[in-house]
Structures are given as C-alpha cells and as structure tokens.
Design an enzyme around this catalytic site. Sequence first.
Site, PDB file in Angstrom:
ATOM      1  N   LYS A  20      39.753 -18.314  -7.064  1.00 12.71           N
ATOM      2  CA  LYS A  20      39.908 -18.409  -5.603  1.00 12.71           C
ATOM      3  C   LYS A  20      41.334 -18.853  -5.305  1.00 12.71           C
ATOM      4  CE  LYS A  20      35.276 -18.318  -4.004  1.00 12.71           C
ATOM      5  NZ  LYS A  20      34.184 -18.894  -3.214  1.00 12.71           N
ATOM      6  N   GLU A  68      34.595 -18.846 -18.052  1.00 16.44           N
ATOM      7  CA  GLU A  68      34.041 -19.276 -16.763  1.00 16.44           C
ATOM      8  C   GLU A  68      33.990 -18.079 -15.813  1.00 16.44           C
ATOM      9  OE1 GLU A  68      32.231 -20.960 -15.090  1.00 16.44           O
ATOM     10  OE2 GLU A  68      33.154 -22.773 -14.310  1.00 16.44           O
ATOM     11  N   ASP A  69      33.002 -18.068 -14.923  1.00 18.52           N
ATOM     12  CA  ASP A  69      32.892 -16.942 -13.981  1.00 18.52           C
ATOM     13  C   ASP A  69      33.959 -17.022 -12.891  1.00 18.52           C
ATOM     14  OD1 ASP A  69      31.718 -19.174 -12.800  1.00 18.52           O
ATOM     15  OD2 ASP A  69      29.865 -18.165 -12.221  1.00 18.52           O
ATOM     16  N   ASP A 126      36.915 -22.272  -8.343  1.00 16.61           N
ATOM     17  CA  ASP A 126      37.031 -22.485  -6.892  1.00 16.61           C
ATOM     18  C   ASP A 126      37.805 -23.779  -6.667  1.00 16.61           C
ATOM     19  OD1 ASP A 126      36.715 -22.714  -4.190  1.00 16.61           O
ATOM     20  OD2 ASP A 126      34.539 -22.779  -4.183  1.00 16.61           O
ATOM     21  N   ARG A 139      22.877 -11.764  -9.502  1.00 19.73           N
ATOM     22  CA  ARG A 139      23.550 -11.799 -10.813  1.00 19.73           C
ATOM     23  C   ARG A 139      23.543 -10.419 -11.465  1.00 19.73           C
ATOM     24  NH1 ARG A 139      24.420 -17.205 -12.133  1.00 19.73           N
ATOM     25  NH2 ARG A 139      22.764 -18.646 -11.579  1.00 19.73           N
ATOM     26  N   PHE A 188      32.485 -15.973  -0.353  1.00 20.28           N
ATOM     27  CA  PHE A 188      31.559 -16.218  -1.454  1.00 20.28           C
ATOM     28  C   PHE A 188      31.269 -14.904  -2.158  1.00 20.28           C
ATOM     29  CE2 PHE A 188      27.792 -17.639  -3.704  1.00 20.28           C
ATOM     30  CZ  PHE A 188      28.202 -18.893  -4.096  1.00 20.28           C
TER      31      PHE A 188
HETATM   32  P1  IMP Z   1      34.348 -25.326  -8.670  1.00 20.23           P
HETATM   33  O1  IMP Z   1      33.876 -26.518  -9.433  1.00 20.23           O
HETATM   34  O2  IMP Z   1      34.497 -25.606  -7.196  1.00 20.23           O
HETATM   35  O3  IMP Z   1      35.601 -24.700  -9.245  1.00 20.23           O
HETATM   36  O4  IMP Z   1      33.186 -24.273  -8.712  1.00 20.23           O
HETATM   37  C1  IMP Z   1      32.981 -23.523  -9.846  1.00 20.23           C
HETATM   38  C2  IMP Z   1      31.555 -23.064  -9.986  1.00 20.23           C
HETATM   39  O5  IMP Z   1      30.925 -22.861  -8.716  1.00 20.23           O
HETATM   40  C3  IMP Z   1      31.565 -21.725 -10.674  1.00 20.23           C
HETATM   41  O6  IMP Z   1      31.345 -21.889 -12.042  1.00 20.23           O
HETATM   42  C4  IMP Z   1      30.462 -20.970  -9.992  1.00 20.23           C
HETATM   43  O7  IMP Z   1      29.257 -21.147 -10.708  1.00 20.23           O
HETATM   44  C5  IMP Z   1      30.329 -21.603  -8.627  1.00 20.23           C
HETATM   45  N1  IMP Z   1      31.040 -20.832  -7.588  1.00 20.23           N
HETATM   46  C6  IMP Z   1      32.167 -21.147  -6.929  1.00 20.23           C
HETATM   47  N2  IMP Z   1      32.522 -20.203  -6.045  1.00 20.23           N
HETATM   48  C7  IMP Z   1      31.575 -19.246  -6.154  1.00 20.23           C
HETATM   49  C8  IMP Z   1      31.381 -17.967  -5.503  1.00 20.23           C
HETATM   50  O8  IMP Z   1      32.150 -17.507  -4.630  1.00 20.23           O
HETATM   51  N3  IMP Z   1      30.288 -17.275  -5.917  1.00 20.23           N
HETATM   52  C9  IMP Z   1      29.418 -17.703  -6.865  1.00 20.23           C
HETATM   53  N4  IMP Z   1      29.568 -18.880  -7.494  1.00 20.23           N
HETATM   54  C10 IMP Z   1      30.623 -19.646  -7.136  1.00 20.23           C
HETATM   55 MG    MG Z   2      27.000 -20.663 -10.346  1.00 15.41          MG
END
Ligand code: IMP
Ligand code: MG
Length: 177
Positions: free
Chosen positions: A134, A102-103, A106, A167, A154
Amino acid sequence: MSHPSDGALVKPLFDEARIAARVRELGSAIRADHGDEEITLLCILKGSFIFTADLARAIPGKVAIEFLGVQSYGDHTQSTGVVQITHDLTKPIEGKHVVLVEDIVDSGLTLRYLVDVLSARRPASLKVCALLEKPVGMSKIKPDYAGFEVGPEFVVGYGLDWAQRFRNLPFVGAVDV
Ligand code: IMP
Ligand code: MG
C-alpha cells in the site's frame, strides 16, 4: 466488474497473466540474491498461501517451505496493531536463509512484529517478499521484494480475503462494498 457473491463487487486490478509474470521476476531476483544457498520460504498464513505456492515454483534450486499462522485483523478491515501467532514454525530457522512471504504490507505493523520475532531466532539472513504494497510512507517496513503497489483501497483475491471471502479469486481486485 465481477460479482463473486451476494452483491459485493470486485474491480479487477491485476489479472492472472500479469501476476504470473511478476511472480517469475520475483523468483529470479530472489534466487539471484542467494547464490546456490537453500532458501526457506516462510509463508504467512493465510493470505500468502497462493502467492507462496507460485513463488516457490518460480525459484530454481533448493527451496524449503515453512508456515507461520498470524492474525492481525480479525474480520475487520482496519489494523488493530495486535499480531497473534496462531500457528508457529515446526522447525528452527537458525542458520537458514529465510524469505518471509507476505500478501500485503499496509501499516507494516504485522511485518515489523514478525521480523523482530524471527530475527531473534538467528536466521543466516532474513528478507521480506510481499506481493502487494500500500502507499509508501505509511509503511513502517519496506519489503526487499515487492510485486505491485496498490492504492489505499481494500484488495482481495489470489489468497487475500475480506472477512474470509474472495481468497479463491484468481486475480487481485479492489472490493467495492
Ligand atoms: P498491516 O499490519 O497493517 O501491514 O496489515 C497487514 C495484514 O493485513 C496483511 O497481512 C493482510 O492480511 C491484511 N491486509 C491489509 N490490507 C489488506 C487488504 O487491502 N486486503 C486484504 N488484507 C489486507
Ligand atoms: Mg489477512
């Protein structure tokens, strides 16, 4: 500050050399935890395609690569909590040693959903490797392997986007709109 296009600024956080060094460490740790087993790297599209490409080359031995397309944000910067699978796996993961790549974690909602869905497919093991995390405490799920911690800002680059942009930046930085 770099000025990639039309006025948005990106403040560099982790440069190419630092990312490469950390990816090598993650690759060694992942291999060390899996013995001689084949590892199936499951790339979560689109954000982790660059990370997965580098991580795959940092893991010695048998590695297979699969792709899973998910969308959790649309083009917004806030989690909707709704995860949509846009491209499913083409091969079963039953009996495989899977590492979800996973990238960024958050809220952790995306990962929670994916771990639940994929566990039901009976892999031999299922671990999570995230390039970025995060602030801890907000996350509903902790990756087994994590590259770097970032603040609440972000972040973009090295595969991560802001409304599909940035990207292609070779480094990770914070977007300043
Ligand atoms: P989560 O479900 O809130 O944990 O969000 C995860 C997904 O949201 C990641 O796989 C990213 O694709 C996107 N995401 C969350 N924060 C960021 C950020 O700071 N930059 C870019 N993408 C983000
Ligand atoms: Mg994304």
